[in-house]
Design a protein around this motif. Sequence first.
Motif, PDB file in Angstrom:
ATOM      1  N   LYS A  52      19.433 -37.698  20.230  1.00 25.78           N
ATOM      2  CA  LYS A  52      20.553 -37.604  20.862  1.00 25.78           C
ATOM      3  C   LYS A  52      21.023 -38.714  21.868  1.00 25.78           C
ATOM      4  O   LYS A  52      22.356 -39.249  21.602  1.00 25.78           O
ATOM      5  CB  LYS A  52      20.641 -36.416  21.763  1.00 25.78           C
ATOM      6  CG  LYS A  52      20.215 -35.115  21.121  1.00 25.78           C
ATOM      7  CD  LYS A  52      20.433 -33.849  21.961  1.00 25.78           C
ATOM      8  CE  LYS A  52      19.191 -33.808  23.273  1.00 25.78           C
ATOM      9  NZ  LYS A  52      19.237 -32.680  23.997  1.00 25.78           N
ATOM     10  N   ILE A  53      20.113 -39.400  22.276  1.00 26.65           N
ATOM     11  CA  ILE A  53      20.356 -40.550  23.188  1.00 26.65           C
ATOM     12  C   ILE A  53      20.923 -41.518  22.230  1.00 26.65           C
ATOM     13  O   ILE A  53      21.938 -42.289  22.575  1.00 26.65           O
ATOM     14  CB  ILE A  53      19.396 -40.776  24.089  1.00 26.65           C
ATOM     15  CG1 ILE A  53      18.581 -39.760  24.847  1.00 26.65           C
ATOM     16  CG2 ILE A  53      19.539 -42.092  24.986  1.00 26.65           C
ATOM     17  CD1 ILE A  53      17.731 -39.920  25.717  1.00 26.65           C
ATOM     18  N   ARG A  54      20.217 -41.958  21.108  1.00 27.36           N
ATOM     19  CA  ARG A  54      20.396 -43.274  20.467  1.00 27.36           C
ATOM     20  C   ARG A  54      21.983 -42.967  19.751  1.00 27.36           C
ATOM     21  O   ARG A  54      22.561 -44.038  19.598  1.00 27.36           O
ATOM     22  CB  ARG A  54      19.333 -43.539  19.476  1.00 27.36           C
ATOM     23  CG  ARG A  54      19.175 -42.913  18.384  1.00 27.36           C
ATOM     24  CD  ARG A  54      18.306 -43.214  17.467  1.00 27.36           C
ATOM     25  NE  ARG A  54      17.917 -42.420  16.197  1.00 27.36           N
ATOM     26  CZ  ARG A  54      16.681 -42.140  15.767  1.00 27.36           C
ATOM     27  NH1 ARG A  54      15.778 -42.521  16.312  1.00 27.36           N
ATOM     28  NH2 ARG A  54      16.729 -41.538  14.555  1.00 27.36           N
ATOM     29  N   GLU A  55      22.305 -41.851  19.510  1.00 20.54           N
ATOM     30  CA  GLU A  55      23.598 -41.575  19.037  1.00 20.54           C
ATOM     31  C   GLU A  55      24.675 -41.826  19.824  1.00 20.54           C
ATOM     32  O   GLU A  55      25.764 -42.507  19.639  1.00 20.54           O
ATOM     33  CB  GLU A  55      23.798 -40.052  18.598  1.00 20.54           C
ATOM     34  CG  GLU A  55      25.148 -39.722  17.834  1.00 20.54           C
ATOM     35  CD  GLU A  55      25.302 -38.463  17.165  1.00 20.54           C
ATOM     36  OE1 GLU A  55      26.236 -38.008  16.941  1.00 20.54           O
ATOM     37  OE2 GLU A  55      24.130 -37.486  17.556  1.00 20.54           O
ATOM     38  N   LYS A  56      24.487 -41.662  21.140  1.00 21.80           N
ATOM     39  CA  LYS A  56      25.413 -41.885  22.293  1.00 21.80           C
ATOM     40  C   LYS A  56      25.379 -43.398  22.441  1.00 21.80           C
ATOM     41  O   LYS A  56      26.529 -44.066  22.661  1.00 21.80           O
ATOM     42  CB  LYS A  56      24.913 -41.074  23.512  1.00 21.80           C
ATOM     43  CG  LYS A  56      25.278 -39.693  23.294  1.00 21.80           C
ATOM     44  CD  LYS A  56      24.824 -38.720  24.651  1.00 21.80           C
ATOM     45  CE  LYS A  56      24.874 -37.428  24.643  1.00 21.80           C
ATOM     46  NZ  LYS A  56      24.361 -36.643  25.753  1.00 21.80           N
ATOM     47  N   LEU A  57      24.178 -43.917  22.576  1.00 20.46           N
ATOM     48  CA  LEU A  57      24.190 -45.475  22.510  1.00 20.46           C
ATOM     49  C   LEU A  57      24.933 -46.102  21.309  1.00 20.46           C
ATOM     50  O   LEU A  57      25.561 -47.131  21.567  1.00 20.46           O
ATOM     51  CB  LEU A  57      22.661 -45.923  22.429  1.00 20.46           C
ATOM     52  CG  LEU A  57      22.006 -46.037  23.803  1.00 20.46           C
ATOM     53  CD1 LEU A  57      20.308 -46.462  23.738  1.00 20.46           C
ATOM     54  CD2 LEU A  57      22.576 -46.955  24.872  1.00 20.46           C
ATOM     55  N   GLN A 108      28.048 -48.624  21.619  1.00 20.20           N
ATOM     56  CA  GLN A 108      27.948 -50.139  21.053  1.00 20.20           C
ATOM     57  C   GLN A 108      29.365 -50.586  20.487  1.00 20.20           C
ATOM     58  O   GLN A 108      29.543 -51.407  20.419  1.00 20.20           O
ATOM     59  CB  GLN A 108      26.906 -50.189  20.177  1.00 20.20           C
ATOM     60  CG  GLN A 108      26.648 -51.664  19.587  1.00 20.20           C
ATOM     61  CD  GLN A 108      26.873 -51.315  18.018  1.00 20.20           C
ATOM     62  OE1 GLN A 108      26.229 -50.606  17.481  1.00 20.20           O
ATOM     63  NE2 GLN A 108      27.423 -52.421  17.501  1.00 20.20           N
ATOM     64  N   ASP A 109      29.771 -49.351  19.752  1.00 23.50           N
ATOM     65  CA  ASP A 109      31.107 -49.641  19.227  1.00 23.50           C
ATOM     66  C   ASP A 109      32.093 -49.883  19.971  1.00 23.50           C
ATOM     67  O   ASP A 109      32.959 -50.646  19.702  1.00 23.50           O
ATOM     68  CB  ASP A 109      31.480 -48.383  18.322  1.00 23.50           C
ATOM     69  CG  ASP A 109      30.655 -48.250  17.114  1.00 23.50           C
ATOM     70  OD1 ASP A 109      30.109 -49.238  16.609  1.00 23.50           O
ATOM     71  OD2 ASP A 109      30.622 -46.982  16.396  1.00 23.50           O
ATOM     72  N   ILE A 110      32.345 -49.319  21.173  1.00 28.51           N
ATOM     73  CA  ILE A 110      33.384 -49.431  22.149  1.00 28.51           C
ATOM     74  C   ILE A 110      33.032 -50.931  22.928  1.00 28.51           C
ATOM     75  O   ILE A 110      34.052 -51.645  23.001  1.00 28.51           O
ATOM     76  CB  ILE A 110      33.082 -48.378  23.240  1.00 28.51           C
ATOM     77  CG1 ILE A 110      33.324 -47.073  22.614  1.00 28.51           C
ATOM     78  CG2 ILE A 110      34.107 -48.718  24.512  1.00 28.51           C
ATOM     79  CD1 ILE A 110      33.420 -45.995  23.586  1.00 28.51           C
ATOM     80  N   LEU A 111      31.744 -51.193  23.108  1.00 27.18           N
ATOM     81  CA  LEU A 111      31.502 -52.560  23.587  1.00 27.18           C
ATOM     82  C   LEU A 111      31.810 -53.713  22.607  1.00 27.18           C
ATOM     83  O   LEU A 111      32.451 -54.668  23.306  1.00 27.18           O
ATOM     84  CB  LEU A 111      29.865 -52.623  23.886  1.00 27.18           C
ATOM     85  CG  LEU A 111      29.557 -53.957  24.509  1.00 27.18           C
ATOM     86  CD1 LEU A 111      29.519 -53.971  25.987  1.00 27.18           C
ATOM     87  CD2 LEU A 111      27.949 -54.318  23.923  1.00 27.18           C
ATOM     88  N   TYR A 112      31.846 -53.385  21.488  1.00 30.55           N
ATOM     89  CA  TYR A 112      32.188 -54.277  20.679  1.00 30.55           C
ATOM     90  C   TYR A 112      33.736 -54.574  20.542  1.00 30.55           C
ATOM     91  O   TYR A 112      34.219 -55.900  20.442  1.00 30.55           O
ATOM     92  CB  TYR A 112      31.743 -54.026  18.958  1.00 30.55           C
ATOM     93  CG  TYR A 112      31.739 -54.943  18.087  1.00 30.55           C
ATOM     94  CD1 TYR A 112      30.858 -55.909  17.785  1.00 30.55           C
ATOM     95  CD2 TYR A 112      32.979 -55.044  17.108  1.00 30.55           C
ATOM     96  CE1 TYR A 112      31.043 -56.747  16.732  1.00 30.55           C
ATOM     97  CE2 TYR A 112      33.022 -55.785  16.189  1.00 30.55           C
ATOM     98  CZ  TYR A 112      32.092 -56.801  15.927  1.00 30.55           C
ATOM     99  OH  TYR A 112      32.436 -57.732  15.063  1.00 30.55           O
ATOM    100  N   ASP A 140      20.516 -46.146  15.294  1.00 29.06           N
ATOM    101  CA  ASP A 140      22.112 -45.643  15.057  1.00 29.06           C
ATOM    102  C   ASP A 140      23.128 -46.711  15.245  1.00 29.06           C
ATOM    103  O   ASP A 140      24.188 -46.812  15.374  1.00 29.06           O
ATOM    104  CB  ASP A 140      22.532 -44.522  15.946  1.00 29.06           C
ATOM    105  CG  ASP A 140      21.543 -43.206  15.325  1.00 29.06           C
ATOM    106  OD1 ASP A 140      20.998 -43.397  14.211  1.00 29.06           O
ATOM    107  OD2 ASP A 140      21.574 -42.357  15.953  1.00 29.06           O
ATOM    108  N   PHE A 141      22.630 -47.985  15.677  1.00 29.55           N
ATOM    109  CA  PHE A 141      23.607 -49.310  15.999  1.00 29.55           C
ATOM    110  C   PHE A 141      24.264 -49.613  14.524  1.00 29.55           C
ATOM    111  O   PHE A 141      23.583 -49.968  13.695  1.00 29.55           O
ATOM    112  CB  PHE A 141      23.052 -50.363  16.808  1.00 29.55           C
ATOM    113  CG  PHE A 141      22.481 -50.059  18.300  1.00 29.55           C
ATOM    114  CD1 PHE A 141      22.943 -51.025  19.116  1.00 29.55           C
ATOM    115  CD2 PHE A 141      22.085 -48.666  18.766  1.00 29.55           C
ATOM    116  CE1 PHE A 141      22.915 -50.891  20.495  1.00 29.55           C
ATOM    117  CE2 PHE A 141      22.220 -48.623  20.105  1.00 29.55           C
ATOM    118  CZ  PHE A 141      22.496 -49.685  20.932  1.00 29.55           C
ATOM    119  N   ASN A 142      25.425 -50.091  14.842  1.00 34.17           N
ATOM    120  CA  ASN A 142      26.052 -51.005  13.700  1.00 34.17           C
ATOM    121  C   ASN A 142      25.385 -52.129  13.558  1.00 34.17           C
ATOM    122  O   ASN A 142      24.935 -53.050  14.565  1.00 34.17           O
ATOM    123  CB  ASN A 142      27.550 -51.151  13.833  1.00 34.17           C
ATOM    124  CG  ASN A 142      28.256 -51.622  12.710  1.00 34.17           C
ATOM    125  OD1 ASN A 142      27.883 -52.583  12.224  1.00 34.17           O
ATOM    126  ND2 ASN A 142      29.313 -51.178  12.271  1.00 34.17           N
TER     127      ASN A 142
END
Length: 294
Positions: free
Chosen positions: A39-44, A48-52, A81-83
């Motif tokens: 659950k947490i890593r999905e939110k992370l 990360q997409d927004i940070l990018y 789950d990071f791009n």
Amino acid sequence: MEKVDIKTYQVENTIKLAEKATLVDFGASDKELKKELEKIREKLGKFQDILYAHGKYGVLVCLQGMDTSGKDSLIREVFKDFNARGVEVHSFKVPTELELKHDYLWRHYIALPARGKFGVFNRTHYENVLVTKVHPEYILGENIPGIESVEDINATFWEHRYRQINDFEKHIAENGTLIFKFFLHLSKEEQRQRLLRRLRLKEKNWKFSPGDLKERKLWNKYQACYQEAINKTSKEHAPWYVVPADNKKAARVIVASILLKALKKHKDIVEPELSDEIKSNLENFKQELEKETE
């Protein structure tokens, strides 16, 4: 399960590692811990997409710990789950000939994450006040002016290094790098069990090195060096977190939770707004594409 409180793990005052827990009980099963991490890593991953897209901050995650503390598997599980375009992992080994021709921070500086990206250092610039402090003879390979023998590597030398590291981190923090430093706090007995597992399981044999046993004999020296480094360099802009690491799944949940909670405090990290001109023409662009024929 019990929620992670950042303050429980963040180093804000002088600490003694011997008084810090190496095992935490969230009252959760391995299965529950795994689901919590998912659950947490999905939110992370979404953050990360927004940070990018935002493109103004980079995030540096530093992982330190004794051999077998779980750094590699933590990276694999927390950042799953990071791009791929948004995260880069660097594992720092013995300095190369080229790296030794530069100051000790050079190879770390050029590996820093670009704006919009996460950078993970698996072993970090802190090796230069950890392994080199336990083995000061390694410093001689840096060919530093005024350092001709181990006797020249005195208390003042190490104080200068702590100051240099603090200056380095303050500089990059002031220029848009968000810094997180995690010490995976492992017990000596748990390390023994993990080393034995590497020897007992054929598929894990490749991970074992006789050097692991030599370094294990220096356990107390390493603990003293870690303690001093953490106390000298935990700052508001670059805090250390001491994470109990005897339970790998719990450690992953703690690290992921701290990252998510701390990053969410940066309310200015948002998706960029479209210009008024593009906004006013969205419908036209849509119609243009819909009218296209092959």
